[in-house]
Design a protein around this motif. Structure first.
Motif, mmCIF file in Angstrom:
data_model
loop_
_atom_site.group_PDB
_atom_site.id
_atom_site.type_symbol
_atom_site.label_atom_id
_atom_site.label_comp_id
_atom_site.label_asym_id
_atom_site.label_seq_id
_atom_site.Cartn_x
_atom_site.Cartn_y
_atom_site.Cartn_z
ATOM 1 N N GLY A 44 -21.938 125.399 75.348
ATOM 2 C CA GLY A 44 -21.613 126.689 74.749
ATOM 3 C C GLY A 44 -20.128 126.855 74.575
ATOM 4 O O GLY A 44 -19.361 125.886 74.638
ATOM 5 N N THR A 45 -19.709 128.070 74.357
ATOM 6 C CA THR A 45 -18.291 128.386 74.158
ATOM 7 C C THR A 45 -17.877 129.490 75.118
ATOM 8 O O THR A 45 -18.699 130.321 75.519
ATOM 9 N N MET A 46 -16.597 129.499 75.483
ATOM 10 C CA MET A 46 -16.050 130.523 76.372
ATOM 11 C C MET A 46 -14.827 131.147 75.713
ATOM 12 O O MET A 46 -13.942 130.432 75.233
ATOM 13 N N ARG A 47 -14.809 132.481 75.684
ATOM 14 C CA ARG A 47 -13.672 133.198 75.121
ATOM 15 C C ARG A 47 -13.064 134.074 76.212
ATOM 16 O O ARG A 47 -13.800 134.674 77.011
ATOM 17 N N GLU A 48 -11.748 134.133 76.241
ATOM 18 C CA GLU A 48 -11.060 134.960 77.233
ATOM 19 C C GLU A 48 -10.113 135.909 76.522
ATOM 20 O O GLU A 48 -9.358 135.502 75.643
ATOM 21 N N THR A 63 -16.832 138.384 83.929
ATOM 22 C CA THR A 63 -17.329 137.194 83.235
ATOM 23 C C THR A 63 -18.792 137.398 82.881
ATOM 24 O O THR A 63 -19.602 137.735 83.762
ATOM 25 N N ILE A 101 -22.187 135.761 80.613
ATOM 26 C CA ILE A 101 -22.796 134.643 79.885
ATOM 27 C C ILE A 101 -23.936 135.217 79.057
ATOM 28 O O ILE A 101 -24.804 135.930 79.593
ATOM 29 N N ARG A 154 -13.980 137.514 80.257
ATOM 30 C CA ARG A 154 -14.424 136.181 79.831
ATOM 31 C C ARG A 154 -15.867 136.280 79.341
ATOM 32 O O ARG A 154 -16.728 136.828 80.031
ATOM 33 N N ARG A 155 -16.091 135.739 78.170
ATOM 34 C CA ARG A 155 -17.427 135.819 77.582
ATOM 35 C C ARG A 155 -17.884 134.441 77.138
ATOM 36 O O ARG A 155 -17.308 133.845 76.229
ATOM 37 N N GLY A 156 -18.909 133.918 77.802
ATOM 38 C CA GLY A 156 -19.467 132.627 77.435
ATOM 39 C C GLY A 156 -20.751 132.800 76.659
ATOM 40 O O GLY A 156 -21.586 133.647 77.003
ATOM 41 N N GLN A 157 -20.926 132.008 75.626
ATOM 42 C CA GLN A 157 -22.139 132.083 74.811
ATOM 43 C C GLN A 157 -22.812 130.718 74.772
ATOM 44 O O GLN A 157 -22.199 129.714 74.406
#
Length: 312
Positions: free
Chosen positions: A33-37, A97, A99, A17-20
């Motif tokens: 922000g946005t979260m990609r999984e 995860t 951020i 999971r990567r949140g920006q």
């Protein structure tokens, strides 16, 4: 037709999971922000990259009995990789995860990977895994394996090349007991410093010299704002990448480099392949980019020739 090289990969395949953060990061507050999984993991990403470059791959990992395990399983199958992994029904599938700032710099990460330490040492003893090692041309692993598992894996490989990905500074030191038995280690500067056990201000050539004295004959060291360094028995060299090689791009670099080495290229030529694959990964929204032969050739044409580094 020549048979494609085969790799057995052992290590992490998990939910990434990567949140920006969209604007300036504010500590101890809710940040927009946005979260990609997606399904990631250093060794899985690198193996997928190697498969894209013509290698046949199989993967040994472990996962839980939750819905996320199905997501991981489907991703492995979609990549055309044989899945030797084991499911523990009473456990949670590992995840990572992170951020990051808008420019990609890390703010914080949370790694839930205790299952690897618990289960992977025992899994390497399985007859099916021993058979997979015996039939593979090479082994690819990451430092999600504890040192006991790494030692067993190297012993079972019995002279076959074992390529390794350092993953993080705290886990990189797990390679120390087997450093002389590894064919190559891929690491960033922080991981190389930890593995070499030197100070943070140590010059690159001194880091490489320390790793060599510890038994490592071949290695790749990258930094966020500098060239990609490689070293082998012939010496050390650098390749200034056209763009920064960080995160997932580093896994792409490792996978393409290993695939090229197994095709018989020298490290200098193979690492140019790796840098080209990393460039394509940086430009892609996917963890492992899809590209044509022409795309790869165009990227490779932009990669400078290696420059020799004088060693002390």
């Amino acid at each position: 037709m020549m048979k494609s090289p085969t790799i057995l990969a052992v290590g992490g395949a998990y939910i990434d999971r990567r949140g920006q953060v969209s604007g300036a990061f504010v500590p101890a507050a809710s940040n927009p922000g946005t979260m990609r999984e997606a399904v990631g993991g250093a060794v899985f990403n690198a193996l997928r990259g190697a498969v894209r470059r013509g290698v046949s791959g199989s993967l040994l990992s472990v996962r839980g009995g939750d819905v996320l395990a199905d997501t991981v399983s489907r991703a492995i199958a979609a990549a055309g990789i044989a899945d030797l992994s084991v499911v523990f029904l009473d456990r949670t599938t590992p995840s990572n995860t992170t951020i990051i700032h808008g420019d990609g710099a890390l703010i914080v990460g949370l790694s839930d990977m205790a299952l690897y330490d618990l289960a992977l040492p025992k899994q390497i003893r399985r007859a099916k895994v021993r058979e997979a090692i015996s039939t593979a041309d090479a082994v690819l692993c990451d430092a999600n394996l504890p040192s006991t598992a790494l030692e067993r894996l190297v012993a079972l490989a019995a002279g076959k090349p074992v390529f390794a990905l350092a993953v993080s500074p705290d886990k990189a030191v797990r390679f120390a007991p087997v450093l002389g038995s590894l064919a190559m280690v891929f690491m960033d500067r922080r991981e190389a410093i930890a593995l070499a056990d030197v100070g943070i201000d140590t010059a690159e050539r001194d880091i490489i010299d320390r790793l060599r004295r510890a038994g490592l004959k071949y290695g790749v060291v990258r930094s966020d704002d500098g060239p990609v360094l490689g070293f082998d028995e012939a010496g050390a060299f650098s390749i200034p990448p056209p763009r920064k090689v960080t995160g997932v791009a580093a896994d792409a670099l490792a996978g393409a480099t290993v695939a090229a080495l197994l095709r018989g290229l020298t490290l200098r030529a193979a690492l140019r392949d790796g840098v080209a694959a990393a460039m394509l990964a940086i430009e892609s929204a996917e963890l492992v980019p899809v590209f044509t032969a022409a795309d790869f050739a165009d990227a490779l044409a932009l990669v400078p020739e290696p420059q020799k580094i004088g060693m002390s």
